[in-house]
Design a protein around this motif. Sequence first.
Motif, mmCIF file in Angstrom:
data_model
loop_
_atom_site.group_PDB
_atom_site.id
_atom_site.type_symbol
_atom_site.label_atom_id
_atom_site.label_comp_id
_atom_site.label_asym_id
_atom_site.label_seq_id
_atom_site.Cartn_x
_atom_site.Cartn_y
_atom_site.Cartn_z
ATOM 1 N N LEU B 443 -10.971 -3.389 7.749
ATOM 2 C CA LEU B 443 -9.812 -4.196 7.404
ATOM 3 C C LEU B 443 -9.836 -4.564 5.925
ATOM 4 N N ALA B 444 -11.042 -4.876 5.412
ATOM 5 C CA ALA B 444 -11.150 -5.192 3.987
ATOM 6 C C ALA B 444 -10.714 -3.997 3.154
ATOM 7 N N ALA B 445 -11.157 -2.793 3.559
ATOM 8 C CA ALA B 445 -10.784 -1.587 2.824
ATOM 9 C C ALA B 445 -9.279 -1.356 2.907
ATOM 10 N N LEU B 446 -8.727 -1.625 4.094
ATOM 11 C CA LEU B 446 -7.291 -1.414 4.297
ATOM 12 C C LEU B 446 -6.481 -2.301 3.356
ATOM 13 N N ARG B 447 -6.938 -3.529 3.179
ATOM 14 C CA ARG B 447 -6.238 -4.447 2.272
ATOM 15 C C ARG B 447 -6.243 -3.905 0.857
ATOM 16 N N LEU B 448 -7.412 -3.381 0.438
ATOM 17 C CA LEU B 448 -7.500 -2.892 -0.937
ATOM 18 C C LEU B 448 -6.680 -1.620 -1.111
ATOM 19 N N ILE B 449 -6.592 -0.800 -0.054
ATOM 20 C CA ILE B 449 -5.704 0.363 -0.121
ATOM 21 C C ILE B 449 -4.280 -0.121 -0.359
ATOM 22 N N LEU B 450 -3.909 -1.142 0.406
ATOM 23 C CA LEU B 450 -2.572 -1.711 0.291
ATOM 24 C C LEU B 450 -2.327 -2.233 -1.123
ATOM 25 N N ILE B 451 -3.344 -2.912 -1.679
ATOM 26 C CA ILE B 451 -3.183 -3.489 -3.014
ATOM 27 C C ILE B 451 -3.060 -2.382 -4.067
ATOM 28 N N GLY B 452 -3.910 -1.338 -3.938
ATOM 29 C CA GLY B 452 -3.831 -0.224 -4.882
ATOM 30 C C GLY B 452 -2.469 0.448 -4.831
ATOM 31 N N ALA B 453 -1.959 0.650 -3.608
ATOM 32 C CA ALA B 453 -0.654 1.278 -3.451
ATOM 33 C C ALA B 453 0.432 0.374 -4.029
ATOM 34 N N LEU B 454 0.297 -0.924 -3.775
ATOM 35 C CA LEU B 454 1.277 -1.880 -4.297
ATOM 36 C C LEU B 454 1.298 -1.836 -5.825
ATOM 37 N N LEU B 455 0.108 -1.715 -6.417
ATOM 38 C CA LEU B 455 0.012 -1.642 -7.881
ATOM 39 C C LEU B 455 0.802 -0.448 -8.405
ATOM 40 N N ILE B 456 0.609 0.707 -7.766
ATOM 41 C CA ILE B 456 1.293 1.917 -8.231
ATOM 42 C C ILE B 456 2.806 1.776 -8.025
ATOM 43 N N VAL B 457 3.188 1.250 -6.847
ATOM 44 C CA VAL B 457 4.616 1.129 -6.541
ATOM 45 C C VAL B 457 5.294 0.174 -7.525
ATOM 46 N N ILE B 458 4.625 -0.973 -7.802
ATOM 47 C CA ILE B 458 5.204 -1.942 -8.743
ATOM 48 C C ILE B 458 5.349 -1.309 -10.119
#
Lengths: 400, 484
Positions: B443-458
């Motif tokens: 779950l911790a890894a999943l959150r960071l995947i989400l954050i990395g993707a959010l960074l690129i999308v933003i």
Amino acid sequence: MASAGLLDALLQGLITGMIIAAGALGLSLIYSIAEVPNFAHGDMITIGAYLALALNKPGAIPFVPEFGGLPLIAAGVLGVAVAGSTGAIYEVAIFRRFRSKGADLITMVIVSLGLALVLRNVVLFLVGSGNINYDTERVTNTNVELYLTGNGLSVQTVQRQAGDLVTLGEWGYGWLSLLAIVVVAAAVGVGVYRWRSDDASFETVHLVSPRVFGVASGIVALAALATVLQGAPHTIDAAVWSTSVGVSIKYGVIIGLTLVTMLAMNLLLKGTKTGRAMRATADNMALAEIRGVNINRVQLVVWVLAALLTALAGVLTGWFASNLNPNMGFSLLLPIFAAVIMGGITSPYGAVLASLIIGVSMDVGVFLLPAEFATYRTAIAFVILIGVLLVKPEGLWGDV
Amino acid sequence: MALADFFISLLTFVTIYSLFGLGLNVKFGFTGLIDFGHVAYFMIGAYVTVFVAMPAGLSETYEGLTGLGLATAFAGVPGGDLLGWLVALVVGMAAAALVSLLVGIPTIRLREDYLAITALGIATILNAVFHNERWLFNGAFGIREVHEPLSGVFPIGTGSFQLNLLLFGLPSVAILGYAAYRTAKVVRPLGVRPALLGTGATLALAGSVVFVITTMTGLVVDLGVLALNVDNTIAFVLLVGSVVAGRAALTETDHIGALLALASALLFTLWYLGQPLVALVADGETADLLLNLFWLYDATAGSAGGLDYDRFFFLFTLAFLVGAYLWVERTVNSPYGRVLRAVREDESVPEALGKPTFRYKIQSLMFGSALAGAAGGLWAANIGFIDPTQFASTVTFFAYTAVIIGGTANNRGVVLGTAVFWVINSGTRFLDDFFPSEYAQQLAALRLILIGALLIVILYYRPEGMLGEQDYDINLGRGGASDD
């Protein structure tokens, strides 16, 4: 019984350098052609290593169906191939879009950082953070022990088998034959260099540079003569100087594979139309586009090539160290960047040479420094980089 | 842990990392320096503050340099340990600034990408030094003897339950009310129809999550979750409804920010007040609701309740954040700050006007590092234990993500971005309770995947971040600031 010395550290450094070179070659292409300072490069290495792991040891990864696993060679080849397609995904899904928006260097740095975060955590998510290794045969090290005696050089190959040291072979060279070997090898090297470079003019493009050709033929001559001129061993009790060099089949495979890869890259860059398009794009993207180079295609090729190279580096690292972990790529990122910047970012050849220098200085440095500094292996690469940046920021070799 | 306690600890994290992010914003947002080694100054601030405040010989296991013991040096003065700690913090900030000066002099002239990799390398090496050299600050074993300023004084209260409740509870409710008022102001331009659609979409999403969570008893990868039963059908229908309503709301309005604010405010209310409300309605249980509403008041502190140390420390860090915010605002709004921005846009222009840009860049680097150092000192006091693994280079990357999400070169954006980041990274940790504990790492890894993707999308859709660059007191005038 000789102990490991500088020569052993040199060979270790050469291997480290070769692995760094595989990564640095790809980074140098991405850096100069795609104009992305790719901070995800380290994690691309990790991805490549773990793709091979998924095929080699499917049971270790919860989301991969169990099918017994392929031998490491097949898994490695397939894994590297699959990694190549991930390179295409990065380019098409992310970097092409940002390029078409005219993103600047800072944005590209941050984007690659985001990608790095995603990739590393994909590995953490699927496999977890533990150490793991490939399912393959154990490779035993052979120690080549060199003894310098009054009568010449004596060589012993020793292997540890079931706890006992077994001497596999023993031979020697007299002073005369040693001198002959060195002189002839040097002569061959210089001769080949002269022969290859006598047509040098402004337009000549050497597929393989005469210097590389010269050094390579010198080494071949050295090896051939050393095999032919093997004589009786000397008594090693009165050795003046002795050293031991650990070698194994891994060393040969890594050096061979990376050399073949570099030659193939060289052929691609210099001998094919795509390679010319790549070099033109690196020089000036806008100009290349005006002259009809399909930029998107070139960039796709670059990303696929880089992903292939990183995956190769990953598989080799994982195999050589018998250990994979999600941080393995990131710990290679700094030496790779150091090599690329040191070699001059537009020069893949400079990057390879700088990789070797950095690899050798890391391992030799660790050997020469007191034992408590062994943990600062990466720091050595970095000190070199900072030194180069301060003195010669365009890199040691500049443009090719 | 009660929800209010978790809320307080989350807020403290956000405050400390906002301070850290403000420092990064000075360097990266306003001056354009990509310092990938920002965490090094955080680490130095933390270690030096702890080292200066720490009395000697507190523990057998500590083998590093003997602490200077400033925390006990002013023992005679009232509040002396706070004074000693504050001096230690100033020393920590100065040490961070000094190290950044030493790092900056050779590296700051480098091209931006070279600067980035060099700074990352220096931070990595510094971390390795702190990790390996036990004689310095106890190496990998870390320091447990962290002085927590004023920790002996708390909990404080008046001795009367009603008075305590009034004293600490009322400001809590007032702050929640003010937050609601500010949110309402942001949401106002939305219009009735999109607002209703957005509310519907959010509620449906939350409902769907609730249904999935309540039906899930065992494994995450349990295919039984996907089976056709009443709960799952309701969850699925709600999810589809949420997507439909959400799309409709998005097409009807241009105020995406207002819509997002509305949705987050609703989700927060559901998360923070929804569960206690259910308890209230079901069992007539009011304790949780009151605790959550009067979040600054801790009923378990002392005999009559009061302000405990965690809550005090949050207010303490908040004071630092406000101070740093005003300081940075004052700086970037001054003519000095205008030079920094000019350096960021095109260094040759201020140079041609006779500005010593090298000095400006170094000063900006030192200022940002000092703020990072202050954040480090607060971090150490908050956690109570420091070791080098807390200062890995990922912390820098998180700060970049937070700054970029919120809005580069926007001080409010830093706070907003940090809040978004930590809500994704820590605020969603309550969801972990619904999964088996062996999946915590996933779950911790999943959150960071989400954050990395959010960074690129933003970066792709809104490179200026959620709030965009801030306005300045001294502006270049409308239209004068464009590049062409």
